[in-house]
Design an enzyme around this catalytic site. Sequence first.
Site, PDB file in Angstrom:
ATOM      1  N   ASP A  24      -3.877   0.517  -7.401  1.00 51.48           N
ATOM      2  CA  ASP A  24      -3.101  -0.017  -8.518  1.00 51.48           C
ATOM      3  C   ASP A  24      -2.588   1.113  -9.407  1.00 51.48           C
ATOM      4  O   ASP A  24      -3.250   2.141  -9.565  1.00 51.48           O
ATOM      5  CB  ASP A  24      -3.976  -0.973  -9.339  1.00 51.48           C
ATOM      6  CG  ASP A  24      -3.151  -1.872 -10.240  1.00 51.48           C
ATOM      7  OD1 ASP A  24      -1.921  -1.921 -10.081  1.00 51.48           O
ATOM      8  OD2 ASP A  24      -3.748  -2.527 -11.113  1.00 51.48           O
ATOM      9  N   ASN A  26       0.865   2.393  -9.391  1.00 50.87           N
ATOM     10  CA  ASN A  26       2.021   3.182  -8.956  1.00 50.87           C
ATOM     11  C   ASN A  26       3.184   3.071  -9.936  1.00 50.87           C
ATOM     12  O   ASN A  26       3.784   4.082 -10.335  1.00 50.87           O
ATOM     13  CB  ASN A  26       2.493   2.723  -7.575  1.00 50.87           C
ATOM     14  CG  ASN A  26       1.549   3.107  -6.465  1.00 50.87           C
ATOM     15  OD1 ASN A  26       0.694   3.961  -6.625  1.00 50.87           O
ATOM     16  ND2 ASN A  26       1.684   2.448  -5.331  1.00 50.87           N
ATOM     17  N   HIS A  41       5.701   4.463  -6.079  1.00 51.15           N
ATOM     18  CA  HIS A  41       5.276   3.948  -4.774  1.00 51.15           C
ATOM     19  C   HIS A  41       5.320   5.049  -3.715  1.00 51.15           C
ATOM     20  O   HIS A  41       4.441   5.113  -2.843  1.00 51.15           O
ATOM     21  CB  HIS A  41       6.159   2.770  -4.375  1.00 51.15           C
ATOM     22  CG  HIS A  41       5.968   1.559  -5.231  1.00 51.15           C
ATOM     23  ND1 HIS A  41       4.730   0.987  -5.427  1.00 51.15           N
ATOM     24  CD2 HIS A  41       6.844   0.819  -5.964  1.00 51.15           C
ATOM     25  CE1 HIS A  41       4.853  -0.068  -6.234  1.00 51.15           C
ATOM     26  NE2 HIS A  41       6.126  -0.187  -6.565  1.00 51.15           N
ATOM     27  N   LEU A 135     -12.776   6.437  12.328  1.00 54.06           N
ATOM     28  CA  LEU A 135     -12.594   5.748  11.051  1.00 54.06           C
ATOM     29  C   LEU A 135     -11.761   4.506  11.313  1.00 54.06           C
ATOM     30  O   LEU A 135     -10.713   4.573  11.965  1.00 54.06           O
ATOM     31  CB  LEU A 135     -11.881   6.650  10.038  1.00 54.06           C
ATOM     32  CG  LEU A 135     -11.495   6.009   8.700  1.00 54.06           C
ATOM     33  CD1 LEU A 135     -12.748   5.616   7.921  1.00 54.06           C
ATOM     34  CD2 LEU A 135     -10.634   6.959   7.878  1.00 54.06           C
ATOM     35  N   ILE A 199     -10.784  -8.353  -9.321  1.00 51.88           N
ATOM     36  CA  ILE A 199     -10.618  -8.142  -7.879  1.00 51.88           C
ATOM     37  C   ILE A 199      -9.311  -8.734  -7.356  1.00 51.88           C
ATOM     38  O   ILE A 199      -8.934  -8.467  -6.212  1.00 51.88           O
ATOM     39  CB  ILE A 199     -11.811  -8.690  -7.078  1.00 51.88           C
ATOM     40  CG1 ILE A 199     -11.928 -10.208  -7.230  1.00 51.88           C
ATOM     41  CG2 ILE A 199     -13.101  -7.991  -7.504  1.00 51.88           C
ATOM     42  CD1 ILE A 199     -12.973 -10.811  -6.304  1.00 51.88           C
TER      43      ILE A 199
END
Length: 253
Positions: A24, A26, A41, A135, A199
């Site tokens: 969060d 940008n 962005h 990963l 959230i």
Amino acid sequence: MFTSSTVSIPESTEVPTHLAIIMDGNGRWATSRLLPRAAGHARGVQAVRRVVEACGRRGVKYLTLFAFSSENWRRPQEEVSLLMRLFVQTLEKEVVKLEKQGVRLRVVGDLTAFEPHLRELIAAAEARTRHNDALHLTVAANYGGRWDILQAMRRLLRDKPELAQDPDALDELDVSQRLSMSWAPEPDLFIRTGGEQRISNFLVWQLAYTELYFTDEFWPDFGAKQIDAAFKWYRSRERRFGRTSAQLAEQSK
């Protein structure tokens, strides 16, 4: 999304197995610098590269990034179009690097809303990296936690229609096995950048026992230093899962 390092050599064992992040800030990062939101962005994509690399180096096994929520369609059309273009460009540029670095990419969410070309790129990237295990990188796009639970319940009723007549036979495993990330353990640590402390409909089911870490730093400024600060905080937490501290102490003897 990486430089010259690999992601398979952990620097510490005291790290979360599964890290989930809401990226969060940008737009606010850009406007605070008198730049167009598009610049924020674009810088956010660079932060993704840094964080994926940092997590790989530190031994994180699962990294889940909230890239675009089902509510983000409400943003100005110009910004939504930019986000879609960035998604396409990033997939086109980064998938080869991900494959070489042992990263498996998955995209979860309701992908039917995306244009065919983007869906094809997603499918190709997932197929190309399917054999990797260093990963597991998941990007949540057009995703919502409530949507996830709803689609799981729909799948469950299709698979086991008899449950409609016997709801007492339903258990949590029935639902969790049909969530969009059923293959991954629940997150150990959740990070949200940008100063907000909620959230926002992200992994609603899965975050039940996750440690929640909020920071004022905007996502474009995030990198290895900030990851280390979050992991230091995480190591200070006592994860009891409903038990008492005394029970945990007895169990560790």
